[in-house]
Design a protein around this motif. Structure first.
Motif, PDB file in Angstrom:
ATOM      1  N   LEU B  45     -54.082  36.155  36.555  1.00  0.00           N
ATOM      2  CA  LEU B  45     -54.151  35.475  37.858  1.00  0.00           C
ATOM      3  C   LEU B  45     -52.966  34.528  38.027  1.00  0.00           C
ATOM      4  O   LEU B  45     -52.451  34.362  39.127  1.00  0.00           O
ATOM      5  N   ASN B  46     -52.524  33.943  36.911  1.00  0.00           N
ATOM      6  CA  ASN B  46     -51.404  33.012  36.988  1.00  0.00           C
ATOM      7  C   ASN B  46     -50.090  33.726  37.311  1.00  0.00           C
ATOM      8  O   ASN B  46     -49.202  33.150  37.920  1.00  0.00           O
ATOM      9  N   ILE B  47     -49.977  34.982  36.898  1.00  0.00           N
ATOM     10  CA  ILE B  47     -48.800  35.760  37.291  1.00  0.00           C
ATOM     11  C   ILE B  47     -48.843  35.997  38.803  1.00  0.00           C
ATOM     12  O   ILE B  47     -47.855  35.832  39.506  1.00  0.00           O
ATOM     13  N   LEU B  48     -50.042  36.328  39.303  1.00  0.00           N
ATOM     14  CA  LEU B  48     -50.199  36.606  40.733  1.00  0.00           C
ATOM     15  C   LEU B  48     -50.023  35.341  41.569  1.00  0.00           C
ATOM     16  O   LEU B  48     -49.266  35.327  42.535  1.00  0.00           O
ATOM     17  N   THR B  49     -50.723  34.270  41.192  1.00  0.00           N
ATOM     18  CA  THR B  49     -50.739  33.063  42.020  1.00  0.00           C
ATOM     19  C   THR B  49     -49.604  32.107  41.640  1.00  0.00           C
ATOM     20  O   THR B  49     -48.884  31.626  42.504  1.00  0.00           O
ATOM     21  N   GLY B  50     -49.447  31.853  40.331  1.00  0.00           N
ATOM     22  CA  GLY B  50     -48.440  30.895  39.891  1.00  0.00           C
ATOM     23  C   GLY B  50     -47.025  31.414  40.048  1.00  0.00           C
ATOM     24  O   GLY B  50     -46.143  30.687  40.477  1.00  0.00           O
ATOM     25  N   ARG B 177     -40.056  36.818  31.917  1.00  0.00           N
ATOM     26  CA  ARG B 177     -38.636  36.651  31.613  1.00  0.00           C
ATOM     27  C   ARG B 177     -37.785  37.792  32.150  1.00  0.00           C
ATOM     28  O   ARG B 177     -36.574  37.759  32.048  1.00  0.00           O
ATOM     29  N   SER B 178     -38.430  38.820  32.694  1.00  0.00           N
ATOM     30  CA  SER B 178     -37.682  39.991  33.148  1.00  0.00           C
ATOM     31  C   SER B 178     -37.253  39.828  34.605  1.00  0.00           C
ATOM     32  O   SER B 178     -37.585  38.857  35.265  1.00  0.00           O
ATOM     33  N   ALA B 179     -36.512  40.809  35.082  1.00  0.00           N
ATOM     34  CA  ALA B 179     -36.091  40.807  36.486  1.00  0.00           C
ATOM     35  C   ALA B 179     -37.304  40.838  37.405  1.00  0.00           C
ATOM     36  O   ALA B 179     -37.291  40.242  38.485  1.00  0.00           O
ATOM     37  N   VAL B 180     -38.367  41.511  36.973  1.00  0.00           N
ATOM     38  CA  VAL B 180     -39.591  41.564  37.775  1.00  0.00           C
ATOM     39  C   VAL B 180     -40.163  40.155  37.943  1.00  0.00           C
ATOM     40  O   VAL B 180     -40.545  39.750  39.039  1.00  0.00           O
ATOM     41  N   GLY B 181     -40.182  39.389  36.842  1.00  0.00           N
ATOM     42  CA  GLY B 181     -40.703  38.025  36.898  1.00  0.00           C
ATOM     43  C   GLY B 181     -39.896  37.152  37.845  1.00  0.00           C
ATOM     44  O   GLY B 181     -40.457  36.356  38.600  1.00  0.00           O
ATOM     45  N   ARG B 182     -38.567  37.315  37.815  1.00  0.00           N
ATOM     46  CA  ARG B 182     -37.732  36.531  38.725  1.00  0.00           C
ATOM     47  C   ARG B 182     -37.946  36.956  40.173  1.00  0.00           C
ATOM     48  O   ARG B 182     -37.922  36.131  41.084  1.00  0.00           O
ATOM     49  N   ARG B 188     -42.174  34.144  45.955  1.00  0.00           N
ATOM     50  CA  ARG B 188     -42.996  32.955  46.127  1.00  0.00           C
ATOM     51  C   ARG B 188     -42.207  31.855  46.842  1.00  0.00           C
ATOM     52  O   ARG B 188     -42.680  31.242  47.777  1.00  0.00           O
ATOM     53  N   ASP B 189     -40.939  31.647  46.392  1.00  0.00           N
ATOM     54  CA  ASP B 189     -40.145  30.544  46.932  1.00  0.00           C
ATOM     55  C   ASP B 189     -39.673  30.806  48.359  1.00  0.00           C
ATOM     56  O   ASP B 189     -39.623  29.898  49.170  1.00  0.00           O
ATOM     57  N   SER B 190     -39.267  32.020  48.656  1.00  0.00           N
ATOM     58  CA  SER B 190     -38.846  32.353  50.019  1.00  0.00           C
ATOM     59  C   SER B 190     -38.937  33.855  50.249  1.00  0.00           C
ATOM     60  O   SER B 190     -38.121  34.615  49.739  1.00  0.00           O
ATOM     61  N   GLU B 191     -39.933  34.255  51.042  1.00  0.00           N
ATOM     62  CA  GLU B 191     -40.087  35.690  51.316  1.00  0.00           C
ATOM     63  C   GLU B 191     -38.897  36.236  52.078  1.00  0.00           C
ATOM     64  O   GLU B 191     -38.418  37.330  51.800  1.00  0.00           O
ATOM     65  N   VAL B 192     -38.415  35.427  53.038  1.00  0.00           N
ATOM     66  CA  VAL B 192     -37.298  35.890  53.862  1.00  0.00           C
ATOM     67  C   VAL B 192     -36.070  36.165  52.991  1.00  0.00           C
ATOM     68  O   VAL B 192     -35.443  37.215  53.076  1.00  0.00           O
ATOM     69  N   ALA B 193     -35.745  35.184  52.132  1.00  0.00           N
ATOM     70  CA  ALA B 193     -34.559  35.333  51.303  1.00  0.00           C
ATOM     71  C   ALA B 193     -34.738  36.464  50.291  1.00  0.00           C
ATOM     72  O   ALA B 193     -33.825  37.246  50.058  1.00  0.00           O
ATOM     73  N   GLY B 251     -51.886  24.607  34.538  1.00  0.00           N
ATOM     74  CA  GLY B 251     -50.473  24.611  34.897  1.00  0.00           C
ATOM     75  C   GLY B 251     -50.105  25.931  35.549  1.00  0.00           C
ATOM     76  O   GLY B 251     -50.180  26.969  34.902  1.00  0.00           O
ATOM     77  N   LEU B 252     -49.727  25.859  36.827  1.00  0.00           N
ATOM     78  CA  LEU B 252     -49.428  27.083  37.573  1.00  0.00           C
ATOM     79  C   LEU B 252     -48.184  27.779  37.024  1.00  0.00           C
ATOM     80  O   LEU B 252     -47.184  27.127  36.724  1.00  0.00           O
ATOM     81  N   GLY B 253     -48.262  29.081  36.869  1.00  0.00           N
ATOM     82  CA  GLY B 253     -47.087  29.865  36.525  1.00  0.00           C
ATOM     83  C   GLY B 253     -46.746  29.932  35.048  1.00  0.00           C
ATOM     84  O   GLY B 253     -45.728  30.505  34.690  1.00  0.00           O
ATOM     85  N   THR B 254     -47.583  29.344  34.186  1.00  0.00           N
ATOM     86  CA  THR B 254     -47.275  29.430  32.763  1.00  0.00           C
ATOM     87  C   THR B 254     -48.421  30.098  32.009  1.00  0.00           C
ATOM     88  O   THR B 254     -49.588  29.965  32.378  1.00  0.00           O
ATOM     89  N   VAL B 255     -48.077  30.832  30.955  1.00  0.00           N
ATOM     90  CA  VAL B 255     -49.081  31.488  30.125  1.00  0.00           C
ATOM     91  C   VAL B 255     -49.906  30.436  29.379  1.00  0.00           C
ATOM     92  O   VAL B 255     -51.139  30.497  29.337  1.00  0.00           O
ATOM     93  N   SER B 256     -49.180  29.434  28.833  1.00  0.00           N
ATOM     94  CA  SER B 256     -49.896  28.403  28.074  1.00  0.00           C
ATOM     95  C   SER B 256     -50.855  27.644  28.974  1.00  0.00           C
ATOM     96  O   SER B 256     -51.950  27.255  28.550  1.00  0.00           O
ATOM     97  N   GLY B 257     -50.472  27.443  30.229  1.00  0.00           N
ATOM     98  CA  GLY B 257     -51.332  26.741  31.177  1.00  0.00           C
ATOM     99  C   GLY B 257     -52.656  27.460  31.366  1.00  0.00           C
ATOM    100  O   GLY B 257     -53.718  26.832  31.403  1.00  0.00           O
TER     101      GLY B 257
END
Lengths: 234, 346
Positions: B45-50, B177-182, B188-193, B251-257
């Motif tokens: 879920l953190n991959i999807l939401t975070g 850490r892969s291109a998919v993750g970026r 998330r940060d900007s759909e348009v961009a 912690g959003l977006g982290t595995v440890s979170g």
């Protein structure tokens, strides 16, 4: 190189562009002017493939791209720096730049262009490992342009690069736009600052509520009394 | 080097835990098992939401779906358990991929409502297939046996969950850490961009939903054969909200979170219950009916208060505590270093 013929586009049932025709020749800077809501950003979106036209055609190098998706258009050589910068605040400057070359497969070329882009924007070089959110407004705009350049475009679409920036930074950014253009990249420039745009561009189109109102060589439009009165404030 | 050693010692301690804990602490192993399975779902879920910025308030449905697929494969069809768990993940991923399409047209609050509806609908649909799911009465998945070992106890099952968790953590870290993750972070940060860079929103949004559903499906499969009783009604809104709370808290977006959040929220109610019980038994205010009632209900109030405090003071999640502690330690050491040099000495 880029040609729009009788293009109309709409958001839902609201038509935002009506029967627009324009052209960007190889290696030139073309400005797209007009008030808020005139359809400048919509025009860029149609070219980039984010919005598809309801009528008319968009061709790039004679090839119809009006039905293509953005991820197919970027590799052809069209990249956009969107309005309001829209940098990826959670990624570092270096990662933001890598996102710009997302569709490219030539690793060596990407490395070369990274060097080139950083030589254009030395400020970014100092901030490579900083997260995008920590940059100043001017740096974010530089990053947005640099990111678009990482796609190695032959046509660069710039949406309001001067928005909300101090005059000195605007001057720096426009110097770099001219430099990029002199190295062979054509530019379609959307700008509210008509005076600056007409000084930078070779040719200009003026939009009014989704329709083409006027067009001509930038130097000529600058002397046009009507343009002077409405857009240049005097 | 010391860092690596610390990891090894930590991991050895985790491995030894089920062996050294006394009988009276069986409840702790049970809670840990549950928390770690929930952690697996939370990582997805953190991959999807975070990371990808897509909200989901119906994630328990994927877990439930995975649970019933795993049960169906293992106990109805007769597929070996170790094989049906990943299959349950993949089948759930297909469902997640499908949910990704309506998500393309929705964002923010609207996506929250849509996924909420999905979370309500899936148990209802599962309920219709009585031959498979047992309807509201539910079914009893078998105790799994691997290499001749029966995983009937919570202690034995702990290792099964741990191995799965380690593998899925490794996969999640690699995705991030892969291109998919970026690409996820970019959209998330900007759909348009992201779109302007040539990142296909359709491809990556559906992919994010599929990946997170895979995690939920695998955990659901483990869950089914751990609890040995599942009913469609068990995978409702409560677990979905628990999952959402975990990733925000941890912690959003982290595995440890996701892991820290799951352990924290999994053990906190028990901790406050212990406090509440010891307050009641302490004999304080023994003659006050009112105070005794306050003590009796203090566990839920305490849990709530602690959650609010964490969100207030650690808005970046519990994992931020680690960073804050390090900063505090560094500044303290630097201050001490300055004092160590007496004034006027060169």
């Amino acid at each position: 190189m880029l040609k729009l013929t009788n293009v109309s586009a709409s958001y839902g049932r609201i038509e935002a562009l009506h029967d627009i025709s324009l052209e960007v020749p190889e290696g030139k800077i073309v400005a797209l002017l007009g008030a808020n809501g005139a359809g400048k950003t919509t025009t860029l979106r149609v070219i980039a493939g984010i919005l598809h036209p309801t009528r008319g055609s968009v061709t790039f190098d004679g090839r119809d791209i009006s039905r293509m998706e953005t991820e197919e258009i970027v590799p052809l050589g069209i990249a956009m720096s969107p309005e309001g910068r829209q940098i990826f605040t959670g990624l570092t400057v270096a990662e933001n730049l890598r996102m710009g070359s997302y569709t490219r497969k030539d690793k060596a070329g990407v490395e070369r262009d990274l060097e080139w882009v950083l030589s254009l924007f030395p400020r970014l070089k100092e901030r490579l490992n900083q997260v995008g959110a920590t940059l100043s407004g001017g740096e974010q705009q530089m990053l947005a342009i640099a990111r678009a350049l990482m796609a190695r475009p032959r046509l660069l679409l710039l949406d309001e690069p001067s928005l909300g920036l101090a005059p000195m930074i605007v001057r720096d950014i426009f110097t770099i736009i001219r430099k990029v253009n002199s190295e062979g990249t054509a530019v379609l420039l959307v700008e509210q600052n008509a005076n600056l745009a007409l000084r930078t561009a070779d040719y200009a189109y003026i939009l009014e509520t989704g329709k083409l109102a006027m067009h001509g060589p930038a130097a000529e439009l600058r002397r046009n009394p009507e343009v002077k009165r409405i857009y240049l404030g005097g | 080097m010391t860092r690596k050693l610390l990891y090894v010692i930590g991991f050895a301690a985790v491995l030894a835990l089920p062996q050294v804990l006394p009988e009276e602490l069986n409840w702790l192993i049970m809670l840990l098992d549950r928390a770690l399975m929930i952690a697996i779902v939370a990582i997805g879920l953190n991959i999807l939401t975070g990371n990808a910025g897509q909200i989901s308030l119906g994630h328990a449905a994927f877990m439930g779906f995975g649970a019933f697929v795993c049960y169906g494969l293992t106990d109805i069809i007769g597929v070996p358990f170790w094989f049906s768990v990943p299959i349950a993940g993949f089948v759930a991923a297909i469902l997640g991929w499908g949910l990704g399409f309506p998500a393309l047209r929705l964002s923010g609050h609207y996506l929250a409502i849509a996924t909420l509806g999905f979370g309500y609908a899936i148990p209802q649909i599962l309920n219709l297939f009585e031959g498979w799911t047992g309807g509201w009465t539910g079914v009893k998945p078998s105790v799994p046996t691997l290499f001749g070992i029966s995983f009937s106890s919570d202690r034995a099952y702990f290792y099964l969950i741990l191995v799965t968790l380690v593998v899925l953590v490794w996969i999640a870290r690699n995705i991030q850490r892969s291109a998919v993750g970026r690409a996820f972070i970019a959209l998330r940060d900007s759909e348009v961009a992201a779109q302007a860079m040539g990142i296909s929103l359709a491809k990556y949004k559906t992919m994010a939903f599929a990946i997170s559903a895979f995690y939920a499906g695998v955990a659901g499969g483990l869950w089914a054969h751990w609890l040995n009783y599942i009913s469609p009604g068990n995978f409702g809104f409560g677990i979905s909200i628990e999952l959402f709370t975990i990733i925000v808290l941890g912690g959003l977006g982290t595995v440890s979170g996701a892991i820290v959040g799951a352990l924290f929220l999994g053990l906190l109610p028990k901790l406050t219950e212990i406090i509440s019980l010891s307050l009641q038994r302490s004999g304080a205010f023994a003659d006050s009916f009112f105070m005794q009632n306050v003590f009796k209900n203090s566990n839920q109030v305490l849990t709530g208060v602690i959650l609010i405090l964490v969100v207030l003071y650690l808005p970046m999640g519990l994992v931020d505590l680690w960073r804050k502690a390090r900063v505090w330690w560094e500044t303290r050491r630097q201050a001490a270093g300055r004092q160590a040099v007496p004034r006027g000495v060169k």
